[in-house]
Design a protein around this motif. Structure first.
Motif, mmCIF file in Angstrom:
data_model
loop_
_atom_site.group_PDB
_atom_site.id
_atom_site.type_symbol
_atom_site.label_atom_id
_atom_site.label_comp_id
_atom_site.label_asym_id
_atom_site.label_seq_id
_atom_site.Cartn_x
_atom_site.Cartn_y
_atom_site.Cartn_z
ATOM 1 N N HIS A 18 -8.782 29.062 50.251
ATOM 2 C CA HIS A 18 -9.404 29.056 51.562
ATOM 3 C C HIS A 18 -10.561 28.063 51.544
ATOM 4 C CE1 HIS A 18 -7.394 32.229 53.674
ATOM 5 N NE2 HIS A 18 -7.539 33.049 52.645
ATOM 6 N N ALA A 19 -10.596 27.237 52.556
ATOM 7 C CA ALA A 19 -11.703 26.309 52.715
ATOM 8 C C ALA A 19 -12.746 26.963 53.609
ATOM 9 C CB ALA A 19 -11.182 25.024 53.331
ATOM 10 N N PRO A 20 -13.876 26.292 53.890
ATOM 11 C CA PRO A 20 -14.900 26.884 54.742
ATOM 12 C C PRO A 20 -14.335 27.316 56.085
ATOM 13 C CG PRO A 20 -15.756 24.938 53.651
ATOM 14 C CD PRO A 20 -14.288 25.002 53.339
ATOM 15 N N VAL A 21 -14.970 28.332 56.659
ATOM 16 C CA VAL A 21 -14.459 28.970 57.866
ATOM 17 C C VAL A 21 -14.481 28.029 59.062
ATOM 18 C CG1 VAL A 21 -15.026 30.754 59.550
ATOM 19 C CG2 VAL A 21 -15.049 31.286 57.115
ATOM 20 N N HIS A 22 -13.398 28.007 59.803
ATOM 21 C CA HIS A 22 -13.313 27.291 61.072
ATOM 22 C C HIS A 22 -12.585 28.163 62.075
ATOM 23 C CE1 HIS A 22 -14.721 23.319 59.711
ATOM 24 N NE2 HIS A 22 -14.113 23.600 58.573
ATOM 25 N N ALA A 23 -13.126 28.325 63.275
ATOM 26 C CA ALA A 23 -12.457 29.101 64.315
ATOM 27 C C ALA A 23 -11.214 28.368 64.782
ATOM 28 C CB ALA A 23 -13.404 29.328 65.490
ATOM 29 N N HIS A 24 -10.196 29.119 65.106
ATOM 30 C CA HIS A 24 -8.954 28.529 65.588
ATOM 31 C C HIS A 24 -8.929 28.393 67.094
ATOM 32 C CE1 HIS A 24 -6.571 29.914 61.782
ATOM 33 N NE2 HIS A 24 -7.604 29.162 61.515
ATOM 34 N N LEU A 176 -10.323 49.322 64.756
ATOM 35 C CA LEU A 176 -11.362 48.397 64.305
ATOM 36 C C LEU A 176 -12.735 49.055 64.243
ATOM 37 C CD1 LEU A 176 -10.269 45.103 66.095
ATOM 38 C CD2 LEU A 176 -9.878 45.806 63.729
ATOM 39 N N PHE A 177 -12.889 50.222 64.879
ATOM 40 C CA PHE A 177 -14.149 50.961 64.782
ATOM 41 C C PHE A 177 -14.442 51.377 63.348
ATOM 42 C CE2 PHE A 177 -10.721 53.903 65.846
ATOM 43 C CZ PHE A 177 -10.851 54.886 64.881
ATOM 44 N N ARG A 178 -13.428 51.364 62.509
ATOM 45 C CA ARG A 178 -13.623 51.723 61.099
ATOM 46 C C ARG A 178 -14.196 50.555 60.287
ATOM 47 N NH1 ARG A 178 -10.842 56.475 60.152
ATOM 48 N NH2 ARG A 178 -9.183 56.979 61.640
ATOM 49 N N TYR A 179 -14.248 49.379 60.883
ATOM 50 C CA TYR A 179 -14.604 48.178 60.131
ATOM 51 C C TYR A 179 -15.762 47.461 60.819
ATOM 52 C CZ TYR A 179 -10.021 49.346 58.329
ATOM 53 O OH TYR A 179 -8.955 50.015 57.791
ATOM 54 N N PRO A 180 -16.996 47.757 60.400
ATOM 55 C CA PRO A 180 -18.177 47.193 61.077
ATOM 56 C C PRO A 180 -18.306 45.678 60.940
ATOM 57 C CG PRO A 180 -18.809 48.404 59.090
ATOM 58 C CD PRO A 180 -17.371 48.705 59.337
ATOM 59 N N ASN A 181 -17.545 45.079 60.031
ATOM 60 C CA ASN A 181 -17.612 43.615 59.890
ATOM 61 C C ASN A 181 -16.898 42.881 61.020
ATOM 62 O OD1 ASN A 181 -19.054 43.770 57.499
ATOM 63 N ND2 ASN A 181 -17.232 43.748 56.210
ATOM 64 N N THR A 182 -16.084 43.586 61.802
ATOM 65 C CA THR A 182 -15.364 42.938 62.889
ATOM 66 C C THR A 182 -16.338 42.439 63.945
ATOM 67 O OG1 THR A 182 -13.578 44.529 62.513
ATOM 68 C CG2 THR A 182 -13.476 43.221 64.534
ATOM 69 N N TYR A 190 -14.821 34.665 58.886
ATOM 70 C CA TYR A 190 -13.648 34.197 59.639
ATOM 71 C C TYR A 190 -12.561 35.253 59.747
ATOM 72 C CZ TYR A 190 -9.329 31.499 60.295
ATOM 73 O OH TYR A 190 -8.116 31.035 60.727
ATOM 74 N N GLU A 191 -12.250 35.936 58.632
ATOM 75 C CA GLU A 191 -11.145 36.891 58.646
ATOM 76 C C GLU A 191 -11.463 38.145 59.453
ATOM 77 O OE1 GLU A 191 -13.202 37.551 54.581
ATOM 78 O OE2 GLU A 191 -12.752 35.899 55.956
#
Length: 530
Positions: A18-24, A176-182, A190-191
């Motif tokens: 994986h390279a640095p994050v880029h939005a799609h 997604l409420f289970r995942y505060p990183n979202t 990025y992910e």
């Protein structure tokens, strides 16, 4: 979509980093103007076909012939009304948006009077001089189209602007409420960017066979959409038939050997049609790979890390990865693609992962599995020659009779003459229908037993209470049902089953056809009371 860079290790083998994050996604609603890369390249070919989308190539490797093939690939991704809002797909020779960006979707939408995706959307695909075949471009194409698809449904159907997506019904179904990183604003990893989660879900549930081959979702911390019935139900409610929620496919580790830190793994799989086995490292640092293909049905397949191609064998070397992830994915022509839960193989604790194959791979749910095993051990069911039970198939009256006969161990009375007009000695099912009639298991109507008709839930209740009347307790109180009034001809047997815990549903759906799985559950619960 983000590009993976090649790293050369000590033997002939490639990792995709994986390279640095880029939005799609380029949100043109928030951004005044997108970069017009077309001004810097010469147009090589253009094509507009049945999809209504214009395909443009600025790469000499993408001729009109290939653009025609790319349109066919696009249409193999499941699509609907949103396709009409896509204007163009453009292929550029290199990476004008950045060395690590494989593609971009350009979104634009109105915010009032109500949210709606605007027409004339477009997709850019990059690296056309490097990714020169439809197969190589398929996953990026599906991912970017996934943005288009999911933007349309969350904007037009849910009426949610992107900054509200964490409050959407989709986010709730995706848990997604289970995942505060979202996040929805691009401020985090990025992910964990919700538009990327949406696009990855699209590839898995709706993507083409080429898009699925070798693909695993980039976020290894989230369950796959194959494991989330609520998410599939969400899409069923949006899309209607033929999208029916499906349980995960079977994928188990049944054996392994290891020599010099290189593993040989034996997988048990079950799929409705031919499928792929894909793999990925446990941290999601490297691109996923296609390990092999499996035929329809039940299979046990061995993958030897010492003989696999170097593009794959690194996953089987504990000196390079502590944990490897594996998944079965099955493309489908209609409805959702299917897949297994992720099998996480931690080489340091691999002994705890070795499992015994299930009795029937298509029987899911703990209670149904227990009921099926009980009936199997008592010789009441045996399944089909391919090793499946097919719990969702509808149950014929003669099959229900056979299961009851096997449980009760009934034999045909000597000299008994069948009275039913639709059962002849030459019928393959003559003996069981004769026994069923002789002992009153089936009473039929119009002088017939109707052996090849399906059995309804009301009929099932009547049969079970007649056959197992000495097993069930008589109800001590009357109960009302949403769809079974006191005047219903089968109220008494349905009420008896409910009182005894044989059925727990209200509404009962008396006119629905009984499935093989439902009858196994009802019969299994009954036998537990004997």
């Amino acid at each position: 979509m983000q590009r993976m860079r090649f790293i050369w290790l000590s033997f002939v083998f490639l990792f995709f980093f994986h390279a640095p994050v880029h939005a799609h996604v380029v949100d043109l609603t928030k951004k005044a103007q997108a970069q017009s890369y077309e001004n810097y390249y010469s147009l090589i070919a253009s094509y507009k076909g049945e999809s209504g989308v214009t395909f443009e190539s600025y790469s000499p490797h993408w001729t009109k012939t290939k653009l025609i093939q790319l349109e066919q690939e696009l249409l193999k991704n499941k699509h609907g009304a949103e396709l009409a809002l896509l204007r163009s797909i453009k292929i550029f020779p290199d990476y004008p948006a950045g060395a690590n960006v494989l593609g971009q979707y350009f979104a634009q939408y109105q915010t009032s009077p109500k949210p709606a995706l605007l027409p004339n959307r477009y997709i850019h695909l990059y690296g056309g001089n490097e990714w020169t075949t439809v197969e190589q471009m398929a996953t990026t194409l599906a991912h970017e189209y996934g943005h288009h698809f999911t933007y349309y449904y969350l904007l037009n159907k849910e009426q949610r602007l992107p900054n509200e997506w964490l409050m959407s019904r989709y986010a709730a179904a995706r848990e997604l409420f289970r995942y505060p990183n979202t996040h929805v604003d691009g401020s985090g990893a990025y992910e964990w960017y919700m538009p990327e989660i949406l696009a990855e879900d699209y590839v898995q549930l709706f993507g083409s066979p080429n898009a699925l081959k070798g693909h695993m979702q980039m976020n290894v911390h989230l369950p796959t959409p194959f494991e989330l019935p609520a998410l599939q139900t969400y899409w069923k409610n949006e899309l209607g038939a033929p999208y029916e929620p499906q349980p995960p496919l079977s994928l188990l580790l049944t054996n392994y050997t290891v020599k010099n830190n290189i593993y040989t793994l034996r997988f048990y799989t079950y799929a409705d049609t031919s499928a792929y086995i894909n793999g990925q490292d446990g941290d999601g640092r490297y691109a996923s790979v296609h390990i092999g293909s499996i035929p329809k049905g039940i299979n046990e397949t061995t993958y030897d890390g010492t003989t696999l191609h170097s593009r794959v064998s690194w996953l089987f070397r504990s000196t390079f990865v502590d944990t490897a992830l594996f998944r079965v994915v099955q493309p489908t022509a209609k409805g959702f693609n299917r897949g297994s839960a992720t099998l996480r193989v931690s080489y340091g604790s691999i002994d705890s992962l070795v499992a015994t194959p299930p009795l029937f791979p298509d029987v899911v749910g703990e209670e149904l599995q227990m009921a099926a095993r009980l009936l199997y051990e008592r010789g009441i069911i045996s399944g089909f020659p391919d090793g499946t039970y097919r719990p969702n198939e509808r149950l014929l009256r003669r099959h229900a009779a056979l299961m009851l006969i096997r449980d009760l161990r009934l034999t045909l009375p000597e000299g008994y003459v069948v009275k039913a007009k639709d059962v002849k000695p030459t019928d393959a099912w003559y003996k069981e229908m004769a026994i069923a009639e002789a002992y009153g298991l089936l009473t039929g109507y119009d002088g017939k037993l109707h052996p090849n008709e399906y059995i309804t839930r009301a009929q099932m209740a009547t049969i079970l209470t007649r056959v197992y009347g000495d097993v069930y307790e008589a109800p001590t109180v009357n109960r009302t049902f949403v769809d079974v009034p006191f005047s219903h001809w089968a109220y008494a047997p349905i009420h008896t089953l409910y009182f005894n815990g044989i059925t727990v549903n209200d509404p009962y759906r008396p006119n629905d056809i009984v499935t093989r799985g439902q009858f196994a559950l009802f019969l299994g619960r009954t036998l537990q009371k004997k």
